[in-house]
Every structure is written in structure tokens, then in C-alpha cells.
Scaffold this active site. Structure first.
Site, PDB file in Angstrom:
ATOM      1  N   HIS A 101       0.838  -1.198   0.000  1.00 11.11           N
ATOM      2  CA  HIS A 101       0.000   0.000   0.000  1.00 11.11           C
ATOM      3  C   HIS A 101       0.876   1.252   0.000  1.00 11.11           C
ATOM      4  O   HIS A 101       1.848   1.350   0.752  1.00 11.11           O
ATOM      5  CB  HIS A 101      -0.857   0.072   1.264  1.00 11.11           C
ATOM      6  CG  HIS A 101      -2.043  -0.829   1.281  1.00 11.11           C
ATOM      7  ND1 HIS A 101      -1.946  -2.191   1.437  1.00 11.11           N
ATOM      8  CD2 HIS A 101      -3.367  -0.541   1.191  1.00 11.11           C
ATOM      9  CE1 HIS A 101      -3.170  -2.712   1.445  1.00 11.11           C
ATOM     10  NE2 HIS A 101      -4.052  -1.731   1.291  1.00 11.11           N
ATOM     11  N   ASN A 136       8.192  -4.028   3.891  1.00  8.43           N
ATOM     12  CA  ASN A 136       6.774  -3.691   3.977  1.00  8.43           C
ATOM     13  C   ASN A 136       6.190  -4.029   5.343  1.00  8.43           C
ATOM     14  O   ASN A 136       5.438  -3.237   5.929  1.00  8.43           O
ATOM     15  CB  ASN A 136       6.012  -4.437   2.879  1.00  8.43           C
ATOM     16  CG  ASN A 136       4.534  -4.120   2.852  1.00  8.43           C
ATOM     17  OD1 ASN A 136       4.132  -2.998   3.071  1.00  8.43           O
ATOM     18  ND2 ASN A 136       3.725  -5.131   2.577  1.00  8.43           N
ATOM     19  N   ASP A 151       8.311  18.206  -7.564  1.00  3.27           N
ATOM     20  CA  ASP A 151       8.153  19.145  -6.454  1.00  3.27           C
ATOM     21  C   ASP A 151       6.776  18.877  -5.855  1.00  3.27           C
ATOM     22  O   ASP A 151       5.752  19.225  -6.437  1.00  3.27           O
ATOM     23  CB  ASP A 151       8.263  20.582  -6.960  1.00  3.27           C
ATOM     24  CG  ASP A 151       8.191  21.602  -5.833  1.00  3.27           C
ATOM     25  OD1 ASP A 151       7.968  21.193  -4.673  1.00  3.27           O
ATOM     26  OD2 ASP A 151       8.343  22.801  -6.121  1.00  3.27           O
ATOM     27  N   PHE A 152       6.767  18.239  -4.693  1.00  3.32           N
ATOM     28  CA  PHE A 152       5.498  17.849  -4.085  1.00  3.32           C
ATOM     29  C   PHE A 152       4.799  19.012  -3.382  1.00  3.32           C
ATOM     30  O   PHE A 152       3.584  18.960  -3.168  1.00  3.32           O
ATOM     31  CB  PHE A 152       5.725  16.700  -3.088  1.00  3.32           C
ATOM     32  CG  PHE A 152       6.114  15.418  -3.741  1.00  3.32           C
ATOM     33  CD1 PHE A 152       5.163  14.593  -4.309  1.00  3.32           C
ATOM     34  CD2 PHE A 152       7.444  15.047  -3.833  1.00  3.32           C
ATOM     35  CE1 PHE A 152       5.510  13.411  -4.936  1.00  3.32           C
ATOM     36  CE2 PHE A 152       7.814  13.865  -4.456  1.00  3.32           C
ATOM     37  CZ  PHE A 152       6.852  13.046  -5.013  1.00  3.32           C
TER      38      PHE A 152
END
Length: 270
Positions: free
Chosen positions: A118, A148, A237-238
Site C-alpha cells: 500500500h 513492507n 516538487d510535491f
């Protein structure tokens, strides 16, 4: 568990912030979508909005994985999950809003040695419908089981703990691709690493966890990097136009309590 057909919203995401428009802007800080660098993996990026509002995936049909999942994670969501959740109900399935040649299938992961990892976690959901939304394969990447199920899960827990403290966070999770990319059945790209960028709007601060997507000891170490360093790794670029200072991220723990971490915080493993 509800199994109704979910109509995920699809829209092309523009690489230019002035033209970018989202069908689920509440998942982004101030509705601002990431600015995408011009690279083949990002061509024709598709926005997939979760039907019940929990997250949005920026999905690559070329790689058949999300290149990021964004969540507006609130204290209320975390508390609701902890209060009402009786145990996880798996409902992994392909995204039927995508054609076969653009989506991952359950058969791609079968006997691959990788988990269906996820990006927007099921444990961030607050009810059965929002949990069901997270199990679509367009919200998954091939993830090494050791990473994970151990370090990455503990990082998720640390972020939920921070959300309870701060009230709200914007959380971006996605793959890192470095070196020669491998594919499951020549279809689904396997990342070399995983990132989780956390933006705290109250503090106007942001930092990112960075992990190796491998089994063994190297899958249990992480480092903390700046949004600018993450942009250099991903070409994205978040947080465009948002000025931030470094965010003090909590250490991932091996239990529900937040004390001394058994994971190594390592500054040079990539």
C-alpha cells in the site's frame, strides 16, 4: 465488507502548476498538486481519487504503479480507525477504471516474491468503505516483504502518531526508481526505494523518510531527507510554492509505544 463497484475519478495531471487541476483538491495542501518533471515515467500521469475521500494516487500507466499517494491525514481519522477497526479485511483487486494494458493485475504479483505494498495505508482508513478503497492495485507497488511488514509499517504508525499530536498532516508516499528498473512479468515496475514525505501545515514544516525496498538488514534502515532532496531524487516538487522548514519526524517503533527505536537511522545508505 462492501464490494460495490467504485468509480475512481481519472484526470490527466498537467506538468505546469498554473494549468494543474485536481478532482479531489482537498487531499492536497491548499489544493496545490505536485509539479511534475518532464520524464517518460510521468507522461500521461493519471489522477485517481479515492471514492470516499481518503487519498489520491498520481498513477503512471507506463509503470503500472502510483508515483505518489497523497493523504490529508487527520486526528479524527486516526482515532476513528483505532476506535472502530476490528481487524484488516483484505480485498486486493485490479483497478477496473483502467484498461488492462495500463493496470496491474493480481497475476502480476503472484509468486513474485513481492508484497502488494500500500502507498496510502489501509490503517489510515476510518471505516469499511475507506479501507476498501485502499486495496485497489493502483494504490500498490511491489514491495519487499521484510521492508513492507517491518520498517515501513512502523513508519506508517509513527506518522499516525504524529497526526494525532498535530491534528492534521499531508502525507505523500511513493516509489523511488534508481539504477536499472526491474519489472514483474515485464509489466509492473519494481522500485529501488520508498519515500514518505510529511507536511505539517501548523508548523509549516516538512521532511521525508527514505527506505530501501529490499529484504534483509538494508530494508530496516532509513534516513530523513528534505523536500528538496526528494525532488532531486524523483524529479517532482510535491509542495510547489510552499515554504517549509525541517520537520522533526518521529522514529519508527517496533511496537505501539513510542520510545526507543530498534531501527537504525542511517544517513548514507543510498
Amino acid at each position: 465488507m462492501k464490494t460495490t463497484n467504485l468509480a475512481l475519478t481519472l484526470a490527466l495531471v498537467s506538468p505546469f502548476p498554473a494549468l494543474a487541476a485536481s478532482h479531489c483538491p482537498d487531499q492536497y495542501p491548499d489544493g496545490i498538486v505536485p509539479v511534475i518533471a518532464a520524464s517518460a515515467a510521468w507522461n500521461n500521469l493519471i489522477e485517481l481519487c479515492a471514492p470516499h475521500g481518503g487519498f489520491v494516487d498520481g498513477y503512471s500507466p507506463a509503470l503500472r504503479v502510483p508515483l505518489y499517494a497523497v493523504e490529508h491525514l487527520t486526528r479524527e481519522h486516526v482515532v476513528e480507525h483505532q476506535r472502530n477497526h476490528a481487524g484488516r479485511t483484505d480485498s486486493f483487486r485490479p483497478d477496473d477504471r483502467l484498461p488492462h494494458d495500463q493496470r496491474a493485475e493480481l497475476s502480476d504479483y503472484k509468486r513474485s516474491g513481492y508484497d502488494r505494498g500500500h502507498m496510502a495505508p489501509d490503517a489510515d482508513s476510518w471505516d469499511t468503505e475507506s479501507e476498501y478503497d485502499t486495496f485497489v492495485l493502483s494504490n500498490m507497488v511491489p514491495q519487499a516483504p521484510d521492508n513492507n511488514r517491518e520498517l515501513h509499517a512502523h513508519i506508517e504508525g509513527a506518522v499516525r502518531h504524529l497526526a494525532k499530536q498535530e491534528g492534521e498532516l499531508y502525507v505523500y508516499t511513493g516509489p523511488i526508481f534508481q539504477g536499472n528498473t526491474q519489472y514483474l512479468h515485464r509489466r509492473v515496475a519494481v522500485p529501488s526505494g520508498i519515500f514518505k514525505l510529511v507536511y505539517d501545515p501548523r508548523q509549516q514544516a516538512a521532511s521525508a523518510y527514505l527506505e530501501n525496498n529490499v529484504n534483509g538488514p538494508q530494508g530496516q534502515v532509513y534516513k530523513v531527507i528534505t523536500p528538496e532532496q526528494l525532488t532531486a531524487l524523483t524529479g517532482v516538487d510535491f509542495l510547489p510554492g510552499i515554504k517549509t522548514r525541517p520537520l522533526d519526524l518521529p522514529a519508527p517503533m517496533d511496537s505501539g509505544s513510542f520510545g526507543n527505536s530498534e531501527h537504525r537511522h542511517h544517513h548514507g545508505f543510498f
